[in-house]
Write a protein that holds these residues in place. Structure first.
Motif, PDB file in Angstrom:
ATOM      1  N   ASP A   1       0.953  -1.084   0.110  1.00  0.00           N
ATOM      2  CA  ASP A   1      -0.059   0.031  -0.057  1.00  0.00           C
ATOM      3  C   ASP A   1       0.831   1.223  -0.007  1.00  0.00           C
ATOM      4  O   ASP A   1       0.548   2.217  -0.683  1.00  0.00           O
ATOM      5  N   PHE A   2       1.816   1.314   0.969  1.00  0.00           N
ATOM      6  CA  PHE A   2       2.609   2.516   1.117  1.00  0.00           C
ATOM      7  C   PHE A   2       3.440   2.837  -0.257  1.00  0.00           C
ATOM      8  O   PHE A   2       3.693   3.826  -0.663  1.00  0.00           O
ATOM      9  N   VAL A   3       3.870   1.497  -0.762  1.00  0.00           N
ATOM     10  CA  VAL A   3       4.742   1.704  -2.240  1.00  0.00           C
ATOM     11  C   VAL A   3       4.086   2.265  -3.220  1.00  0.00           C
ATOM     12  O   VAL A   3       4.439   3.295  -3.915  1.00  0.00           O
ATOM     13  N   SER A   4       2.742   1.904  -3.279  1.00  0.00           N
ATOM     14  CA  SER A   4       1.566   2.354  -4.119  1.00  0.00           C
ATOM     15  C   SER A   4       1.413   3.830  -4.046  1.00  0.00           C
ATOM     16  O   SER A   4       1.506   4.685  -5.176  1.00  0.00           O
ATOM     17  N   ASN A   5       1.213   4.252  -2.969  1.00  0.00           N
ATOM     18  CA  ASN A   5       0.911   5.483  -2.511  1.00  0.00           C
ATOM     19  C   ASN A   5       2.117   6.636  -2.907  1.00  0.00           C
ATOM     20  O   ASN A   5       1.851   7.447  -3.503  1.00  0.00           O
ATOM     21  N   VAL A   6       3.135   6.078  -2.424  1.00  0.00           N
ATOM     22  CA  VAL A   6       4.587   6.850  -2.662  1.00  0.00           C
ATOM     23  C   VAL A   6       4.620   7.023  -4.052  1.00  0.00           C
ATOM     24  O   VAL A   6       4.901   8.018  -4.479  1.00  0.00           O
ATOM     25  N   SER A   7       4.503   5.809  -4.858  1.00  0.00           N
ATOM     26  CA  SER A   7       4.779   6.040  -6.332  1.00  0.00           C
ATOM     27  C   SER A   7       3.804   6.955  -7.018  1.00  0.00           C
ATOM     28  O   SER A   7       4.046   7.761  -7.669  1.00  0.00           O
ATOM     29  N   HIS A   8       2.538   6.766  -6.342  1.00  0.00           N
ATOM     30  CA  HIS A   8       1.545   7.789  -7.047  1.00  0.00           C
ATOM     31  C   HIS A   8       1.961   9.273  -6.676  1.00  0.00           C
ATOM     32  O   HIS A   8       1.694  10.101  -7.632  1.00  0.00           O
ATOM     33  N   GLU A   9       2.198   9.353  -5.380  1.00  0.00           N
ATOM     34  CA  GLU A   9       2.628  10.983  -5.066  1.00  0.00           C
ATOM     35  C   GLU A   9       3.830  11.690  -5.984  1.00  0.00           C
ATOM     36  O   GLU A   9       4.077  12.540  -6.066  1.00  0.00           O
ATOM     37  N   LEU A  10       4.798  10.612  -5.972  1.00  0.00           N
ATOM     38  CA  LEU A  10       5.916  11.272  -6.697  1.00  0.00           C
ATOM     39  C   LEU A  10       5.683  11.418  -8.445  1.00  0.00           C
ATOM     40  O   LEU A  10       6.378  12.070  -8.828  1.00  0.00           O
ATOM     41  N   LYS A  11       4.768  10.661  -8.784  1.00  0.00           N
ATOM     42  CA  LYS A  11       4.472  10.732 -10.225  1.00  0.00           C
ATOM     43  C   LYS A  11       3.906  12.058 -10.469  1.00  0.00           C
ATOM     44  O   LYS A  11       4.169  12.569 -11.539  1.00  0.00           O
ATOM     45  N   THR A  12       3.111  12.676  -9.602  1.00  0.00           N
ATOM     46  CA  THR A  12       2.507  13.959  -9.833  1.00  0.00           C
ATOM     47  C   THR A  12       3.514  15.072 -10.414  1.00  0.00           C
ATOM     48  O   THR A  12       3.340  15.573 -11.347  1.00  0.00           O
ATOM     49  N   PRO A  13       4.270  15.299  -9.226  1.00  0.00           N
ATOM     50  CA  PRO A  13       5.179  16.268  -9.778  1.00  0.00           C
ATOM     51  C   PRO A  13       6.106  16.151 -10.872  1.00  0.00           C
ATOM     52  O   PRO A  13       6.539  16.839 -11.618  1.00  0.00           O
ATOM     53  N   LEU A  14       6.596  14.925 -10.854  1.00  0.00           N
ATOM     54  CA  LEU A  14       7.581  14.310 -11.916  1.00  0.00           C
ATOM     55  C   LEU A  14       7.094  14.600 -13.335  1.00  0.00           C
ATOM     56  O   LEU A  14       7.458  14.909 -14.141  1.00  0.00           O
ATOM     57  N   SER A  15       5.556  14.186 -13.484  1.00  0.00           N
ATOM     58  CA  SER A  15       4.734  14.491 -14.774  1.00  0.00           C
ATOM     59  C   SER A  15       4.699  15.811 -15.045  1.00  0.00           C
ATOM     60  O   SER A  15       4.909  16.181 -16.221  1.00  0.00           O
ATOM     61  N   SER A  16       4.484  16.466 -14.060  1.00  0.00           N
ATOM     62  CA  SER A  16       4.341  18.134 -14.506  1.00  0.00           C
ATOM     63  C   SER A  16       5.729  18.600 -14.804  1.00  0.00           C
ATOM     64  O   SER A  16       5.906  19.313 -15.987  1.00  0.00           O
ATOM     65  N   ILE A  17       6.803  18.239 -14.352  1.00  0.00           N
ATOM     66  CA  ILE A  17       8.167  18.517 -14.664  1.00  0.00           C
ATOM     67  C   ILE A  17       8.342  18.313 -16.009  1.00  0.00           C
ATOM     68  O   ILE A  17       8.781  19.102 -16.843  1.00  0.00           O
ATOM     69  N   LYS A  18       8.101  16.892 -16.513  1.00  0.00           N
ATOM     70  CA  LYS A  18       8.402  16.480 -17.578  1.00  0.00           C
ATOM     71  C   LYS A  18       7.530  17.157 -18.817  1.00  0.00           C
ATOM     72  O   LYS A  18       8.165  17.627 -19.763  1.00  0.00           O
ATOM     73  N   ALA A  19       6.371  17.488 -18.363  1.00  0.00           N
ATOM     74  CA  ALA A  19       5.475  18.066 -19.200  1.00  0.00           C
ATOM     75  C   ALA A  19       5.972  19.611 -19.656  1.00  0.00           C
ATOM     76  O   ALA A  19       6.141  20.091 -20.822  1.00  0.00           O
ATOM     77  N   TYR A  20       6.659  20.390 -18.614  1.00  0.00           N
ATOM     78  CA  TYR A  20       6.978  21.787 -18.843  1.00  0.00           C
ATOM     79  C   TYR A  20       8.361  21.683 -19.743  1.00  0.00           C
ATOM     80  O   TYR A  20       8.801  22.174 -20.275  1.00  0.00           O
ATOM     81  N   ILE A  21       9.108  20.669 -19.158  1.00  0.00           N
ATOM     82  CA  ILE A  21      10.447  20.681 -20.010  1.00  0.00           C
ATOM     83  C   ILE A  21      10.245  20.456 -21.246  1.00  0.00           C
ATOM     84  O   ILE A  21      10.883  20.862 -22.335  1.00  0.00           O
ATOM     85  N   GLU A  22       9.188  19.501 -21.671  1.00  0.00           N
ATOM     86  CA  GLU A  22       9.013  19.320 -23.087  1.00  0.00           C
ATOM     87  C   GLU A  22       8.388  20.493 -23.707  1.00  0.00           C
ATOM     88  O   GLU A  22       8.737  20.700 -25.027  1.00  0.00           O
ATOM     89  N   MET A  23       7.566  21.253 -23.042  1.00  0.00           N
ATOM     90  CA  MET A  23       7.059  22.508 -23.822  1.00  0.00           C
ATOM     91  C   MET A  23       8.150  23.503 -23.986  1.00  0.00           C
ATOM     92  O   MET A  23       8.093  24.079 -25.190  1.00  0.00           O
ATOM     93  N   LEU A  24       9.359  23.628 -23.314  1.00  0.00           N
ATOM     94  CA  LEU A  24      10.264  24.197 -23.479  1.00  0.00           C
ATOM     95  C   LEU A  24      11.241  23.759 -24.518  1.00  0.00           C
ATOM     96  O   LEU A  24      11.564  24.750 -25.309  1.00  0.00           O
ATOM     97  N   VAL A  25      11.352  22.518 -24.503  1.00  0.00           N
ATOM     98  CA  VAL A  25      12.123  21.890 -25.438  1.00  0.00           C
ATOM     99  C   VAL A  25      11.696  22.244 -26.960  1.00  0.00           C
ATOM    100  O   VAL A  25      12.068  22.580 -27.916  1.00  0.00           O
ATOM    101  N   ASP A  26      10.171  22.008 -26.975  1.00  0.00           N
ATOM    102  CA  ASP A  26       9.404  22.200 -28.200  1.00  0.00           C
ATOM    103  C   ASP A  26       9.383  23.858 -28.612  1.00  0.00           C
ATOM    104  O   ASP A  26       8.565  24.198 -29.849  1.00  0.00           O
ATOM    105  N   GLY A  27       9.955  24.648 -27.873  1.00  0.00           N
ATOM    106  CA  GLY A  27       9.752  26.085 -27.955  1.00  0.00           C
ATOM    107  C   GLY A  27       8.487  26.607 -28.016  1.00  0.00           C
ATOM    108  O   GLY A  27       8.013  27.875 -28.432  1.00  0.00           O
ATOM    109  N   GLU A  28       7.731  26.144 -26.926  1.00  0.00           N
ATOM    110  CA  GLU A  28       6.305  26.409 -26.796  1.00  0.00           C
ATOM    111  C   GLU A  28       6.242  27.859 -25.963  1.00  0.00           C
ATOM    112  O   GLU A  28       5.052  28.422 -25.896  1.00  0.00           O
TER     113      GLU A  28
END
Ligand code: ADP
Length: 225
Positions: A1-28
Protein backbone atom coordinates in the motif's frame (compact mmCIF):
# COMPACT_ATOMS: atom_id res chain seq x y z
CA UNK A 1 0.00 0.00 0.00
CA UNK A 2 2.71 2.42 1.06
CA UNK A 3 4.80 1.77 -2.07
CA UNK A 4 1.83 2.32 -4.35
CA UNK A 5 0.86 5.53 -2.50
CA UNK A 6 4.43 6.80 -2.63
CA UNK A 7 4.74 6.06 -6.34
CA UNK A 8 1.50 7.87 -7.03
CA UNK A 9 2.57 10.91 -4.98
CA UNK A 10 5.97 11.09 -6.70
CA UNK A 11 4.47 10.71 -10.16
CA UNK A 12 2.38 13.90 -9.97
CA UNK A 13 5.23 16.43 -9.65
CA UNK A 14 7.43 14.35 -11.94
CA UNK A 15 4.82 14.35 -14.73
CA UNK A 16 4.44 18.07 -14.39
CA UNK A 17 8.22 18.65 -14.56
CA UNK A 18 8.41 16.44 -17.66
CA UNK A 19 5.51 18.25 -19.36
CA UNK A 20 7.00 21.71 -18.79
CA UNK A 21 10.46 20.63 -19.94
CA UNK A 22 8.94 19.18 -23.10
CA UNK A 23 7.10 22.42 -23.79
CA UNK A 24 10.37 24.33 -23.35
CA UNK A 25 12.21 21.93 -25.68
CA UNK A 26 9.44 22.25 -28.27
CA UNK A 27 9.76 26.03 -28.13
CA UNK A 28 6.24 26.50 -26.85
CA UNK A 29 7.30 29.24 -24.49
CA UNK A 30 7.40 32.05 -26.97
CA UNK A 31 8.72 34.86 -24.83
CA UNK A 32 10.98 35.44 -21.84
CA UNK A 33 8.05 35.96 -19.45
CA UNK A 34 6.47 32.63 -20.34
CA UNK A 35 9.81 30.82 -20.14
CA UNK A 36 10.36 32.22 -16.65
CA UNK A 37 6.91 31.08 -15.63
CA UNK A 38 7.76 27.55 -16.78
CA UNK A 39 11.08 27.62 -14.89
CA UNK A 40 9.24 28.73 -11.76
CA UNK A 41 6.80 25.83 -12.04
CA UNK A 42 9.60 23.33 -12.63
CA UNK A 43 11.49 24.69 -9.65
CA UNK A 44 8.40 24.56 -7.42
CA UNK A 45 7.62 20.99 -8.43
CA UNK A 46 11.24 19.98 -7.82
CA UNK A 47 10.98 21.44 -4.31
CA UNK A 48 7.82 19.42 -3.77
CA UNK A 49 9.57 16.22 -4.89
CA UNK A 50 12.41 17.01 -2.52
CA UNK A 51 10.02 17.55 0.41
CA UNK A 52 8.16 14.35 -0.36
CA UNK A 53 11.32 12.27 -0.50
CA UNK A 54 12.71 13.80 2.72
CA UNK A 55 9.46 13.08 4.56
CA UNK A 56 9.10 9.56 3.19
CA UNK A 57 12.67 8.75 4.19
CA UNK A 58 12.10 10.19 7.66
CA UNK A 59 9.00 8.09 8.22
CA UNK A 60 10.41 4.86 6.86
CA UNK A 61 13.66 5.26 8.80
CA UNK A 62 11.76 5.69 12.06
CA UNK A 63 9.16 3.00 11.30
CA UNK A 64 11.76 0.42 10.32
CA UNK A 65 13.78 1.13 13.45
CA UNK A 66 16.88 2.20 11.50
CA UNK A 67 17.01 5.40 13.52
CA UNK A 68 18.33 4.72 16.97
CA UNK A 69 16.12 6.18 19.66
CA UNK A 70 18.23 8.02 22.22
CA UNK A 71 16.21 8.33 25.42
CA UNK A 72 17.50 10.74 28.03
CA UNK A 73 16.02 13.05 30.64
CA UNK A 74 15.03 16.22 28.83
CA UNK A 75 12.94 19.28 29.57
CA UNK A 76 10.01 19.65 27.21
CA UNK A 77 10.06 23.39 27.91
CA UNK A 78 13.69 23.57 26.71
CA UNK A 79 12.81 21.75 23.48
CA UNK A 80 9.77 23.97 22.90
CA UNK A 81 11.95 27.07 23.37
CA UNK A 82 14.27 25.80 20.60
CA UNK A 83 11.29 25.25 18.31
CA UNK A 84 10.10 28.79 19.06
CA UNK A 85 13.42 30.19 17.81
CA UNK A 86 12.47 28.82 14.39
CA UNK A 87 8.72 29.48 14.62
CA UNK A 88 8.62 33.05 15.92
CA UNK A 89 10.16 34.67 12.81
CA UNK A 90 7.88 32.52 10.64
CA UNK A 91 4.83 33.72 12.60
CA UNK A 92 6.00 37.34 12.50
CA UNK A 93 6.23 37.11 8.72
CA UNK A 94 2.50 36.30 8.65
CA UNK A 95 1.62 38.84 11.33
CA UNK A 96 0.53 36.02 13.65
CA UNK A 97 0.69 36.65 17.39
CA UNK A 98 2.65 33.95 19.23
CA UNK A 99 1.70 33.29 22.84
CA UNK A 100 3.94 31.16 25.06
CA UNK A 101 2.89 29.55 28.33
CA UNK A 102 5.80 27.44 29.45
CA UNK A 103 6.22 25.47 32.66
CA UNK A 104 9.56 25.86 34.48
CA UNK A 105 12.57 24.18 32.86
CA UNK A 106 13.31 21.71 35.64
CA UNK A 107 10.42 19.30 34.90
CA UNK A 108 11.78 16.43 32.88
CA UNK A 109 10.56 13.62 30.69
CA UNK A 110 12.52 10.70 29.27
CA UNK A 111 12.59 11.20 25.54
CA UNK A 112 14.58 11.47 22.35
CA UNK A 113 15.35 15.17 22.07
CA UNK A 114 15.64 15.32 18.27
CA UNK A 115 12.45 13.39 17.65
CA UNK A 116 10.38 15.47 20.08
CA UNK A 117 11.87 18.61 18.54
CA UNK A 118 10.71 17.37 15.12
CA UNK A 119 7.21 16.60 16.44
CA UNK A 120 6.73 20.01 18.09
CA UNK A 121 8.17 21.74 15.02
CA UNK A 122 5.69 19.96 12.73
CA UNK A 123 2.76 20.94 14.97
CA UNK A 124 3.89 24.55 15.21
CA UNK A 125 4.54 24.90 11.47
CA UNK A 126 1.09 23.49 10.75
CA UNK A 127 -0.49 25.96 13.19
CA UNK A 128 1.28 28.83 11.41
CA UNK A 129 0.62 27.44 7.92
CA UNK A 130 -3.10 26.94 8.44
CA UNK A 131 -3.77 30.22 10.28
CA UNK A 132 -4.53 33.31 8.20
CA UNK A 133 -2.68 36.61 8.73
CA UNK A 134 -3.51 38.34 11.99
CA UNK A 135 -4.39 35.13 13.86
CA UNK A 136 -3.01 33.72 17.09
CA UNK A 137 -0.93 30.65 17.89
CA UNK A 138 -0.46 29.49 21.47
CA UNK A 139 2.20 27.05 22.58
CA UNK A 140 2.03 25.74 26.11
CA UNK A 141 3.75 23.19 28.30
CA UNK A 142 1.99 22.29 31.53
CA UNK A 143 2.48 19.75 34.29
CA UNK A 144 -0.22 17.47 35.51
CA UNK A 145 1.52 16.16 38.61
CA UNK A 146 -1.53 14.22 39.74
CA UNK A 147 -1.54 12.14 36.55
CA UNK A 148 2.26 12.23 36.33
CA UNK A 149 2.36 13.68 32.83
CA UNK A 150 3.59 16.74 31.04
CA UNK A 151 1.31 18.16 28.37
CA UNK A 152 2.34 20.16 25.31
CA UNK A 153 -0.39 22.01 23.47
CA UNK A 154 -0.28 23.86 20.15
CA UNK A 155 -3.39 25.86 19.56
CA UNK A 156 -4.37 28.18 16.70
CA UNK A 157 -7.19 30.41 15.57
CA UNK A 158 -6.90 29.22 11.98
CA UNK A 159 -8.89 27.32 9.35
CA UNK A 160 -9.75 24.39 11.57
CA UNK A 161 -10.51 20.90 10.30
CA UNK A 162 -13.97 19.76 9.15
CA UNK A 163 -15.44 17.00 11.29
CA UNK A 164 -15.42 14.49 8.41
CA UNK A 165 -11.68 14.97 7.84
CA UNK A 166 -10.65 14.72 11.49
CA UNK A 167 -10.41 10.90 11.69
CA UNK A 168 -8.07 10.84 8.66
CA UNK A 169 -5.56 13.62 9.28
CA UNK A 170 -2.94 11.26 10.72
CA UNK A 171 -3.07 8.98 7.65
CA UNK A 172 -0.15 9.01 5.26
CA UNK A 173 -0.53 11.60 2.48
CA UNK A 174 -3.93 12.78 3.76
CA UNK A 175 -4.54 16.48 3.22
CA UNK A 176 -7.77 18.29 4.03
CA UNK A 177 -9.28 19.40 0.73
CA UNK A 178 -10.67 22.64 2.18
CA UNK A 179 -7.23 23.71 3.48
CA UNK A 180 -5.05 22.71 0.51
CA UNK A 181 -4.93 26.16 -1.01
CA UNK A 182 -3.74 27.63 2.27
CA UNK A 183 -0.28 26.04 2.24
CA UNK A 184 2.04 23.58 0.60
CA UNK A 185 2.43 20.19 2.20
CA UNK A 186 2.84 16.47 1.75
CA UNK A 187 0.32 15.04 4.20
CA UNK A 188 3.12 13.23 6.02
CA UNK A 189 3.88 15.66 8.85
CA UNK A 190 1.17 14.49 11.24
CA UNK A 191 1.84 10.81 10.44
CA UNK A 192 5.36 11.39 11.69
CA UNK A 193 4.20 13.26 14.80
CA UNK A 194 1.82 10.44 15.74
CA UNK A 195 4.51 7.85 15.23
CA UNK A 196 7.05 9.77 17.31
CA UNK A 197 4.66 10.43 20.21
CA UNK A 198 2.69 7.20 20.35
CA UNK A 199 4.87 4.42 18.94
CA UNK A 200 8.31 5.63 19.98
CA UNK A 201 7.45 7.36 23.27
CA UNK A 202 4.28 5.60 24.47
CA UNK A 203 2.66 9.01 24.73
CA UNK A 204 -0.73 10.22 23.62
CA UNK A 205 -1.53 12.65 20.80
CA UNK A 206 -4.95 14.19 20.39
CA UNK A 207 -6.70 16.90 18.44
CA UNK A 208 -9.81 19.01 18.76
CA UNK A 209 -10.83 21.31 15.97
CA UNK A 210 -13.68 23.26 14.53
CA UNK A 211 -13.80 24.40 10.91
CA UNK A 212 -13.39 28.16 10.70
CA UNK A 213 -12.47 28.53 14.38
CA UNK A 214 -9.13 26.81 14.89
CA UNK A 215 -7.41 23.67 16.12
CA UNK A 216 -5.65 22.39 19.20
CA UNK A 217 -3.14 19.57 18.98
CA UNK A 218 -1.84 18.22 22.24
CA UNK A 219 0.40 15.42 23.38
CA UNK A 220 1.43 14.11 26.74
CA UNK A 221 4.48 12.25 27.96
CA UNK A 222 5.07 10.62 31.34
CA UNK A 223 6.92 12.87 33.81
CA UNK A 224 10.21 11.63 35.19
CA UNK A 225 10.00 11.41 38.95
P1 ADP B 1 0.74 18.80 5.37
O1 ADP B 1 2.11 18.55 4.88
O2 ADP B 1 -0.29 18.76 4.29
O3 ADP B 1 0.63 20.02 6.23
P2 ADP B 1 0.19 17.13 7.73
O4 ADP B 1 0.28 15.64 7.82
O5 ADP B 1 1.09 17.92 8.62
O6 ADP B 1 0.38 17.48 6.22
O7 ADP B 1 -1.32 17.53 8.03
C1 ADP B 1 -2.36 16.85 7.34
C2 ADP B 1 -3.49 17.82 7.02
O8 ADP B 1 -4.16 18.19 8.23
C3 ADP B 1 -3.03 19.13 6.39
O9 ADP B 1 -2.95 19.01 5.00
C4 ADP B 1 -4.08 20.12 6.84
O10 ADP B 1 -5.16 20.11 5.93
C5 ADP B 1 -4.58 19.54 8.16
N1 ADP B 1 -4.00 20.28 9.30
C6 ADP B 1 -2.92 19.94 10.03
N2 ADP B 1 -2.69 20.84 11.01
C7 ADP B 1 -3.67 21.77 10.90
C8 ADP B 1 -3.99 22.97 11.63
N3 ADP B 1 -3.28 23.39 12.67
N4 ADP B 1 -5.09 23.66 11.20
C9 ADP B 1 -5.84 23.24 10.16
N5 ADP B 1 -5.57 22.14 9.44
C10 ADP B 1 -4.50 21.41 9.80
Amino acid sequence: DFVSNVSHELKTPLSSIKAYIEMLVDGEATDEKMRNEFYEIISGETDRLHRLIENILNISRIESGVVKVVREPVSLTAIVKQVLDVGVPQARGKNIEMIEQLAPLYHQVEADRDMIYQAVLNLLSNAIKYTPEGGKVTLSVTMDERRGVTVCEVSDTGMGIPVDDLPHIFDKFYRVRANKRMAKGTGLGLTLVKHIIETVHDGKLSVTSEAGKGSTFSFELPLLT
